[in-house]
Design an enzyme around this catalytic site. Structure first.
Site, short mmCIF file in Angstrom:
data_model
loop_
_atom_site.label_atom_id
_atom_site.label_comp_id
_atom_site.label_asym_id
_atom_site.label_seq_id
_atom_site.Cartn_x
_atom_site.Cartn_y
_atom_site.Cartn_z
N ASP A 366 4.84 -34.73 -2.59
CA ASP A 366 6.15 -34.93 -1.98
C ASP A 366 7.11 -35.63 -2.95
OD1 ASP A 366 7.53 -34.21 0.24
OD2 ASP A 366 7.03 -35.97 1.44
N ASP A 425 5.57 -33.73 7.40
CA ASP A 425 5.74 -35.17 7.62
C ASP A 425 5.28 -35.59 9.01
OD1 ASP A 425 6.90 -35.34 5.08
OD2 ASP A 425 8.86 -34.77 5.87
#
Length: 514
Positions: A366, A425
Site C-alpha cells: 500500500d 482496507d
C-alpha cells in the site's frame, strides 16, 4: 477483488491532468424564467486565466446566449453585451474562444464539451479578462430543456476541510469489519470444533454423533454454511502477487481491464449479497420447502433462497445499468458491504503468524503504490490513486470501493466528487478481526481480542482521516490500520501471556473444546 486502495478525498478544489495543467472545479448556477427556481451544474476552469468569485450574489446573474452549434472561432455577429455566451468545444483553442467572446463584449464564455470537462489550457500571450469555463454537454442540454431564456452565474466556493461523509464511511467500514469479523469468528470456531471431532473419531476408530436426531438434510446445510478457504503463507504470497499484477494492468490498460473487473465484481457481489442476506431472510421467513433437483444444480435450495437469489441478481443489474447516475453510490455501497461480509465469512486465517504475514506484505504494498510510485511514473502520478479514481482514461470507475459524495455544499458536492475507501482496507484488517474472534471462542474468554481489534480498526481509520486532512493527499489506509490492529492484538496477548498460543492459532490444551 480484495486489492487495497487508499482512502482518497480531494481536499483541495483542484485536479491535475496528465499534462500537468491544473483546473479548479466551479459551479454554474442557472435561474429559469420564473426568476426563483434554479439549478447548479459542475464546471472546470483555470484559475490562472480567471479567478471566480467565492460567493454568489443575486446581481451576478446574466442572460445566457446560446450560440450552439457554433464553436465561436471568430467574432460572433450577434451582440453579446451583458450576456454569458455558450459555444461548442472544438475547431479552435480556448484562448481564441475567450478572445472572440470578449471582442463581442460578452461577460463570460461557457464551452460545452461532449468529451468530458477536462482542464482547459490557455495561451498566456492572449489577454482575456472574462472567465472561460467548461460544462458537460448533458448538463447544458438539461439547461436548455428547462428554459429557453435562462440566466447564469459562475462562482467557486471554498471547500470545507471536513465533511460529514467521513463519518458515514467510518460507520460503514467499522460496522462491516465488526459484523463480518463476528460472523467469521463463530463459523471459524464451528469449523475448529468439527475438525477436532474428526480427529477424535479417527483416533478412536469410530465416532458417535451426539446429535443423532438431526436430519441429514440439516447436516448438509450446516456443512455447506461452514465451508471456508483457509489461507496459508504460500497462498498469501500468491495472493499479494496477483493483486500487484491486477493493479499494474489497471494502471497501464485501464479502459479494457476495468470492464473485466466490473463483470467479475457483479458476479461476486451477486453471490455475496445472497450469502449475507439469506440468514436474515431465513430468520424472518422460515421455510423448509425445497425446489426439485435440477441438472445444473447439485443441491436443492429452499424456495426463499431461490427467490432471494433472483432478487439479488435484480439488485446487481439495477446498479450496473444505473451506475453512472448520482444515486448509484448507495446501491454500490450496499453491494460492497455485503460483498466484504461474505468474503470475511468464507476466508479464514489459521493463526496470528499468517495474519502478520498478510498484513505486513499489504502494508508495504500500500505504501509503495501510493507514496513511492509518483517518483517512478513519467507523469508523477500515484499508481494506486490513479487506479482508484480512474484518472481521465475512462468514464468508468472500478467498483471495489465504498464511495460517499460530499455533503457540505461546495463545488465538490455539485461535481459529485466522492470520498473513497478500498475494499482491501476493510477486508485485510477484517480477516485479522475474524481470527481474533475465533481465538476468543477457543480460549472461552469474553471476546477481549475481538472487541479490542474492532476498536483498534476504528481508531486507525480516524488516524487516516486526520492524516488525509493534514497532508491533503490520498492516504494508504493500511499505513495506519495495520499497526493499530496488529499491535493491539499483540498487546492483549502480552498482557494475558498468550502470545505463543495466539501466534500458533489456538490454546495449547484443547480440552473443553468439544
Amino acid at each position: 477483488m480484495t486489492s487495497s486502495f487508499p482512502f482518497k478525498r480531494v481536499v483541495k478544489n483542484i485536479e491535475y491532468s496528465e499534462y500537468g495543467i491544473h483546473a479548479y472545479y466551479g459551479i454554474l448556477s442557472v435561474k429559469y424564467n420564473d426568476g426563483r427556481s434554479s439549478r447548479e451544474y459542475c464546471i472546470t476552469y483555470d484559475p490562472a486565466q480567471f479567478r471566480l468569485a467565492k460567493e454568489l450574489q443575486p446581481t451576478d446573474y446574466r442572460p445566457l446566449a446560446d450560440l450552439l452549434p457554433s464553436p465561436v472561432c471568430s467574432v460572433p455577429k450577434v451582440p453579446l453585451e451583458g450576456h454569458i455566451a455558450a459555444m461548442l468545444r472544438g475547431n479552435c483553442t480556448f484562448s481564441e474562444k475567450g478572445y472572440y467572446s470578449q471582442q463581442a463584449k460578452a461577460e463570460g464564455a461557457i464551452v460545452v464539451s461532449k468529451t468530458g470537462t477536462t482542464p482547459p489550457s490557455f495561451n498566456e500571450s492572449i489577454k482575456i479578462n472574462i472567465p472561460v469555463v467548461l460544462v458537460d454537454y448533458k448538463d447544458y442540454t438539461d439547461i436548455k430543456d428547462r428554459s429557453a431564456s435562462p440566466q447564469a452565474a459562475l462562482y467557486s466556493p471554498d471547500v470545507p476541510e471536513w465533511d460529514y461523509n467521513i463519518f458515514v464511511i467510518w460507520l460503514m467500514a467499522t460496522g462491516t469489519v465488526a459484523v463480518g469479523g463476528y460472523w467469521a469468528g463463530i463459523l471459524g470456531y464451528k469449523q475448529y470444533r468439527r475438525e477436532k471431532r474428526h480427529e477424535r473419531r479417527d483416533g478412536q476408530g469410530h465416532y458417535q454423533n451426539v446429535n443423532s436426531g438431526e436430519s441429514s438434510e440439516s447436516d448438509e446445510d450446516e456443512s455447506a454454511e461452514e465451508e471456508a478457504v483457509t489461507i496459508t503463507p504460500p497462498i498469501v504470497i500468491c495472493w499479494v502477487f496477483m493483486i500487484m499484477v491486477l493493479l499494474l494492468l489497471l494502471f497501464f490498460f485501464y479502459s479494457p481491464v476495468v470492464y473485466i473487473v466490473i463483470a467479475l465484481y457483479c458476479i461476486g457481489a451477486w453471490s455475496g449479497m445472497h450469502t449475507t442476506v439469506l440468514p436474515v431472510v431465513n430468520f424472518v421467513f422460515p421455510c423448509r420447502e425445497r425446489l426439485p433437483l435440477l441438472p445444473i444444480i447439485h443441491k436443492r435450495p429452499t424456495v426463499t433462497s431461490a427467490i432471494l437469489w433472483l432478487g439479488c441478481g435484480a439488485f446487481v443489474m439495477c446498479w450496473f445499468f444505473y451506475r453512472h447516475e448520482p444515486f448509484a453510490w448507495i446501491l454500490l455501497d450496499i453491494l460492497g458491504i455485503c460483498f466484504c461480509i461474505s468474503v470475511l465469512k468464507v476466508v479464514r486465517l489459521p493463526n496470528f503468524k499468517t495474519c502478520v504475514l498478510l498484513l505486513s506484505l499489504l502494508f508495504v504494498y500500500d505504501i509503495f503504490f501510493v507514496f513511492v510510485t509518483p517518483h517512478l511514473t513519467k507523469t508523477g502520478e500515484s499508481v494506486m490513486v490513479k487506479v482508484a479514481t480512474g484518472g481521465q482514461a475512462s468514464s468508468e470507475q472500478i467498483p471495489v470501493l465504498l464511495t460517499v459524495p460530499r455533503f457540505c455544499h461546495s463545488a465538490f458536492s455539485v461535481c459529485n466528487i466522492y470520498s473513497m475507501l478500498g475494499f482491501g482496507d476493510i477486508l485485510v484488517p477484517g480477516l485479522l478481526v475474524g481470527f481474533c474472534h475465533t481465538y476468543d471462542l477457543k480460549i472461552k474468554f469474553s471476546r477481549i481480542y475481538f472487541i479490542t481489534s474492532v476498536i483498534a480498526y476504528g481508531v486507525g481509520l480516524v488516524m487516516t482521516f486526520i492524516a488525509l486532512t493534514l497532508m491533503q493527499t490520498g492516504q494508504p489506509a493500511l499505513l495506519y490500520l495495520v499497526p493499530c490492529t496488529v499491535l493491539t492484538a499483540l498487546a492483549v496477548g502480552t498482557c494475558r501471556k498468550e502470545v505463543s498460543e495466539l501466534w500458533n492459532g489456538g490454546p495449547v490444551n484443547n480440552h473443553h473444546i468439544l
